[in-house]
Design a protein around this motif. Structure first.
Motif, PDB file in Angstrom:
ATOM      1  N   GLU A 168      54.792 -15.295  25.188  1.00  0.00           N
ATOM      2  CA  GLU A 168      55.015 -16.228  24.076  1.00  0.00           C
ATOM      3  C   GLU A 168      54.008 -15.921  22.983  1.00  0.00           C
ATOM      4  O   GLU A 168      52.920 -15.422  23.259  1.00  0.00           O
ATOM      5  CB  GLU A 168      54.844 -17.686  24.514  1.00  0.00           C
ATOM      6  N   VAL A 169      54.372 -16.249  21.755  1.00  0.00           N
ATOM      7  CA  VAL A 169      53.472 -16.058  20.616  1.00  0.00           C
ATOM      8  C   VAL A 169      53.384 -17.348  19.815  1.00  0.00           C
ATOM      9  O   VAL A 169      54.401 -17.998  19.545  1.00  0.00           O
ATOM     10  CB  VAL A 169      53.960 -14.922  19.690  1.00  0.00           C
ATOM     11  N   LEU A 170      52.170 -17.730  19.464  1.00  0.00           N
ATOM     12  CA  LEU A 170      51.924 -18.824  18.526  1.00  0.00           C
ATOM     13  C   LEU A 170      51.239 -18.188  17.323  1.00  0.00           C
ATOM     14  O   LEU A 170      50.073 -17.773  17.396  1.00  0.00           O
ATOM     15  CB  LEU A 170      51.048 -19.890  19.180  1.00  0.00           C
ATOM     16  N   PHE A 171      51.986 -18.098  16.217  1.00  0.00           N
ATOM     17  CA  PHE A 171      51.594 -17.259  15.077  1.00  0.00           C
ATOM     18  C   PHE A 171      51.403 -18.103  13.825  1.00  0.00           C
ATOM     19  O   PHE A 171      52.188 -19.016  13.541  1.00  0.00           O
ATOM     20  CB  PHE A 171      52.681 -16.210  14.841  1.00  0.00           C
ATOM     21  N   THR A 172      50.366 -17.797  13.056  1.00  0.00           N
ATOM     22  CA  THR A 172      50.120 -18.456  11.777  1.00  0.00           C
ATOM     23  C   THR A 172      50.789 -17.675  10.667  1.00  0.00           C
ATOM     24  O   THR A 172      50.422 -16.531  10.383  1.00  0.00           O
ATOM     25  CB  THR A 172      48.615 -18.571  11.501  1.00  0.00           C
ATOM     26  N   LEU A 173      51.787 -18.290  10.026  1.00  0.00           N
ATOM     27  CA  LEU A 173      52.543 -17.661   8.939  1.00  0.00           C
ATOM     28  C   LEU A 173      52.020 -18.201   7.607  1.00  0.00           C
ATOM     29  O   LEU A 173      52.026 -19.406   7.367  1.00  0.00           O
ATOM     30  CB  LEU A 173      54.030 -17.986   9.093  1.00  0.00           C
ATOM     31  N   PHE A 174      51.605 -17.293   6.709  1.00  0.00           N
ATOM     32  CA  PHE A 174      50.979 -17.692   5.451  1.00  0.00           C
ATOM     33  C   PHE A 174      52.032 -18.056   4.406  1.00  0.00           C
ATOM     34  O   PHE A 174      52.220 -17.345   3.404  1.00  0.00           O
ATOM     35  CB  PHE A 174      50.078 -16.576   4.936  1.00  0.00           C
ATOM     36  N   THR A 175      52.708 -19.168   4.600  1.00  0.00           N
ATOM     37  CA  THR A 175      53.823 -19.516   3.718  1.00  0.00           C
ATOM     38  C   THR A 175      53.372 -19.847   2.301  1.00  0.00           C
ATOM     39  O   THR A 175      54.108 -19.586   1.346  1.00  0.00           O
ATOM     40  CB  THR A 175      54.613 -20.694   4.299  1.00  0.00           C
ATOM     41  N   ASN A 176      52.203 -20.406   2.129  1.00  0.00           N
ATOM     42  CA  ASN A 176      51.756 -20.724   0.779  1.00  0.00           C
ATOM     43  C   ASN A 176      51.460 -19.447  -0.005  1.00  0.00           C
ATOM     44  O   ASN A 176      51.825 -19.323  -1.179  1.00  0.00           O
ATOM     45  CB  ASN A 176      50.513 -21.610   0.813  1.00  0.00           C
ATOM     46  N   GLU A 177      50.820 -18.488   0.632  1.00  0.00           N
ATOM     47  CA  GLU A 177      50.553 -17.212  -0.029  1.00  0.00           C
ATOM     48  C   GLU A 177      51.860 -16.488  -0.340  1.00  0.00           C
ATOM     49  O   GLU A 177      52.018 -15.899  -1.415  1.00  0.00           O
ATOM     50  CB  GLU A 177      49.657 -16.339   0.851  1.00  0.00           C
ATOM     51  N   LEU A 178      52.796 -16.533   0.591  1.00  0.00           N
ATOM     52  CA  LEU A 178      54.096 -15.909   0.348  1.00  0.00           C
ATOM     53  C   LEU A 178      54.793 -16.559  -0.840  1.00  0.00           C
ATOM     54  O   LEU A 178      55.383 -15.885  -1.689  1.00  0.00           O
ATOM     55  CB  LEU A 178      54.973 -16.040   1.594  1.00  0.00           C
ATOM     56  N   HIS A 179      54.722 -17.883  -0.909  1.00  0.00           N
ATOM     57  CA  HIS A 179      55.342 -18.630  -2.014  1.00  0.00           C
ATOM     58  C   HIS A 179      54.736 -18.237  -3.359  1.00  0.00           C
ATOM     59  O   HIS A 179      55.455 -18.061  -4.350  1.00  0.00           O
ATOM     60  CB  HIS A 179      55.167 -20.125  -1.766  1.00  0.00           C
ATOM     61  N   ARG A 180      53.442 -18.081  -3.401  1.00  0.00           N
ATOM     62  CA  ARG A 180      52.749 -17.845  -4.666  1.00  0.00           C
ATOM     63  C   ARG A 180      52.916 -16.417  -5.175  1.00  0.00           C
ATOM     64  O   ARG A 180      52.982 -16.191  -6.388  1.00  0.00           O
ATOM     65  CB  ARG A 180      51.255 -18.155  -4.498  1.00  0.00           C
ATOM     66  N   PHE A 181      52.994 -15.457  -4.270  1.00  0.00           N
ATOM     67  CA  PHE A 181      52.915 -14.065  -4.693  1.00  0.00           C
ATOM     68  C   PHE A 181      54.189 -13.249  -4.472  1.00  0.00           C
ATOM     69  O   PHE A 181      54.211 -12.066  -4.802  1.00  0.00           O
ATOM     70  CB  PHE A 181      51.755 -13.377  -3.965  1.00  0.00           C
ATOM     71  N   CYS A 182      55.240 -13.871  -3.947  1.00  0.00           N
ATOM     72  CA  CYS A 182      56.412 -13.091  -3.533  1.00  0.00           C
ATOM     73  C   CYS A 182      57.117 -12.384  -4.702  1.00  0.00           C
ATOM     74  O   CYS A 182      57.836 -11.408  -4.479  1.00  0.00           O
ATOM     75  CB  CYS A 182      57.412 -13.983  -2.792  1.00  0.00           C
ATOM     76  N   GLN A 183      56.919 -12.858  -5.930  1.00  0.00           N
ATOM     77  CA  GLN A 183      57.607 -12.249  -7.057  1.00  0.00           C
ATOM     78  C   GLN A 183      56.722 -11.304  -7.865  1.00  0.00           C
ATOM     79  O   GLN A 183      57.136 -10.789  -8.890  1.00  0.00           O
ATOM     80  CB  GLN A 183      58.175 -13.345  -7.963  1.00  0.00           C
ATOM     81  N   ARG A 184      55.520 -11.089  -7.382  1.00  0.00           N
ATOM     82  CA  ARG A 184      54.654 -10.138  -8.068  1.00  0.00           C
ATOM     83  C   ARG A 184      55.124  -8.716  -7.820  1.00  0.00           C
ATOM     84  O   ARG A 184      55.630  -8.387  -6.746  1.00  0.00           O
ATOM     85  CB  ARG A 184      53.207 -10.291  -7.595  1.00  0.00           C
ATOM     86  N   GLU A 185      54.935  -7.891  -8.790  1.00  0.00           N
ATOM     87  CA  GLU A 185      55.374  -6.498  -8.689  1.00  0.00           C
ATOM     88  C   GLU A 185      54.647  -5.800  -7.547  1.00  0.00           C
ATOM     89  O   GLU A 185      53.424  -5.882  -7.420  1.00  0.00           O
ATOM     90  CB  GLU A 185      55.106  -5.769 -10.009  1.00  0.00           C
ATOM     91  N   GLY A 186      55.412  -5.149  -6.699  1.00  0.00           N
ATOM     92  CA  GLY A 186      54.841  -4.394  -5.597  1.00  0.00           C
ATOM     93  C   GLY A 186      54.542  -5.206  -4.353  1.00  0.00           C
ATOM     94  O   GLY A 186      54.165  -4.647  -3.318  1.00  0.00           O
ATOM     95  N   TYR A 187      54.725  -6.524  -4.432  1.00  0.00           N
ATOM     96  CA  TYR A 187      54.391  -7.351  -3.273  1.00  0.00           C
ATOM     97  C   TYR A 187      55.379  -7.144  -2.130  1.00  0.00           C
ATOM     98  O   TYR A 187      55.086  -7.437  -0.976  1.00  0.00           O
ATOM     99  CB  TYR A 187      54.352  -8.828  -3.677  1.00  0.00           C
ATOM    100  N   ASP A 188      56.556  -6.635  -2.458  1.00  0.00           N
ATOM    101  CA  ASP A 188      57.544  -6.383  -1.407  1.00  0.00           C
ATOM    102  C   ASP A 188      57.042  -5.349  -0.402  1.00  0.00           C
ATOM    103  O   ASP A 188      57.488  -5.337   0.755  1.00  0.00           O
ATOM    104  CB  ASP A 188      58.863  -5.911  -2.025  1.00  0.00           C
TER     105      ASP A 188
END
Length: 369
Positions: A168-188
């Motif tokens: 099993e895995v209990l994982f911390t997903l950085f959703t706030n960072e993903l929300h803030r930076f997902c549209q920056r160039e090259g972030y993909d």
């Protein structure tokens, strides 16, 4: 000093509210996980892959010590078998501090703590897996993966942690960072390996609910591979979730531990907690209303008979407990839409192992002849 600089430069840093909520989730989940696993299997393992120094400057324990204390202070400890706690930390100074913190704990023959030499998780995962399973693939292993950044724990690495049937895995997903930076160039270039594919892109247009959409997208990677998964948002006060805890497991039994935790800490939706809602009593402790999503799922069984095990598993996948299921069944029974057909006699309305027949509203409509 800014928090990012503090985390980078100091051996030990100050705690913060969302970390305390996260550790509260850990403790509640581990209470259930240990209660089931440590009494059933001769031994089990928990791997804290980003262990840190084990303490904060203002006093609270870090995650490795939280795990150890939860085991040692568990009400069923006397019936427990062996637990191996394996801790990995990259920085030598923090490894030394973690060893000092563990030295303060009472000696316990059932708890075997192994602090590994300094190293990166990506380089050590295969070795840790062999150490955790001890040559037996059936050994239950819970991986606690709480990295400092996206690049330290790509999806491919998380999948390696789920290679064995009882991982099993209990994982911390950085959703706030993903929300803030997902549209920056090259972030993909960072996003795609983090999610293990491009399905994260579907979350980008969801501006208001983007954090939750990212959590859903990440979970989709697990469900597509036949795994069971749950998520829980960690918030501060009334702000949006800073990150989500994601559970991935091979068994519905893991969800049976997860759902009660999320409902206990979030009395409204079972989807996230803040410092204000964590630990507050659940509305389900006293209220009689049921959750619409579960109610709708049960109504879809109209015209069929369903075993309790099937219904309980369905409730767990919808992040609800057996208590919620019984409340929903009570509601449907009051409308003539659900009947227990087996056993005929029982001490409770919906005992484990029962069979329930469902009807549609038109089946019970009052018609004139």
């Amino acid at each position: 000093m800014r928090r990012a600089e503090e985390l980078k430069e100091r051996t030990v840093w100050k705690s913060d509210p969302h970390t305390q909520v996260k550790h509260l989730v850990y403790r509640h989940y581990l209470q259930c996980w240990m209660g089931k696993i440590c009494q059933t299997f001769p031994e089990a393992t928990i791997v804290d892959a980003f262990a840190g120094p084990g303490v904060y400057t203002d006093g609270p324990p870090g995650s490795p010590v939280v795990i150890a204390r939860t085991f040692l202070e568990h009400s069923a400890y006397q019936r427990f078998n062996r637990l191996n706690l394996i801790c990995l930390e990259e920085r030598p100074d923090r490894v030394e501090e973690l060893q000092r913190q563990f030295a303060k704990l009472p000696k316990a023959p059932k708890l075997h703590i192994s602090v590994q030499p300094p190293g990166k998780f990506a380089d050590q995962q295969s070795r840790l897996s062999a150490l955790a399973h001890r040559g037996r693939a059936e050994t239950p292993v819970l991986w606690v993966v709480d990295p400092f950044d996206l690049k330290s724990a790509p999806y491919s690495l998380i999948r390696q942690c789920l290679a064995a049937p009882r991982d099993e895995v209990l994982f911390t997903l950085f959703t706030n960072e993903l929300h803030r930076f997902c549209q920056r160039e090259g972030y993909d270039k960072a996003m795609t390996p983090y999610f293990g594919g491009t399905h994260w892109q579907a979350a980008v247009p969801e501006r208001l609910g983007r954090r939750e959409a990212f959590a859903t997208a990440y979970q989709q990677g697990f469900t597509d591979q036949g795994l069971f998964t749950g998520s829980f948002g960690i918030r501060i006060s009334n702000q949006s979730a800073r990150y989500h805890l994601i559970l991935a497991t091979h068994s519905e039994a893991g969800l049976k531990c997860w759902a009660p935790v999320t409902w206990k800490l979030d009395r409204y939706s079972g989807q996230g907690a803040s410092t204000e809602t964590a630990g507050a009593p659940s509305l389900f402790d006293e209220a009689s209303w049921v959750v619409d999503r579960l109610d709708a799922a049960l109504r879809a069984h109209a015209g069929t008979e369903q075993r309790w095990e099937t219904l309980s598993g369905q409730a767990a996948r919808l992040n609800h407990t057996d208590k919620h299921l019984r409340q929903s069944l009570d509601n449907l029974a009051a409308q003539g839409l659900a009947f227990r057909v087996d056993p005929v006699r029982a001490r409770t309305a919906w005992p484990e192992g029962c069979t329930v027949r469902f009807y549609a509203p038109e089946d019970v409509a009052d018609e004139s002849f």
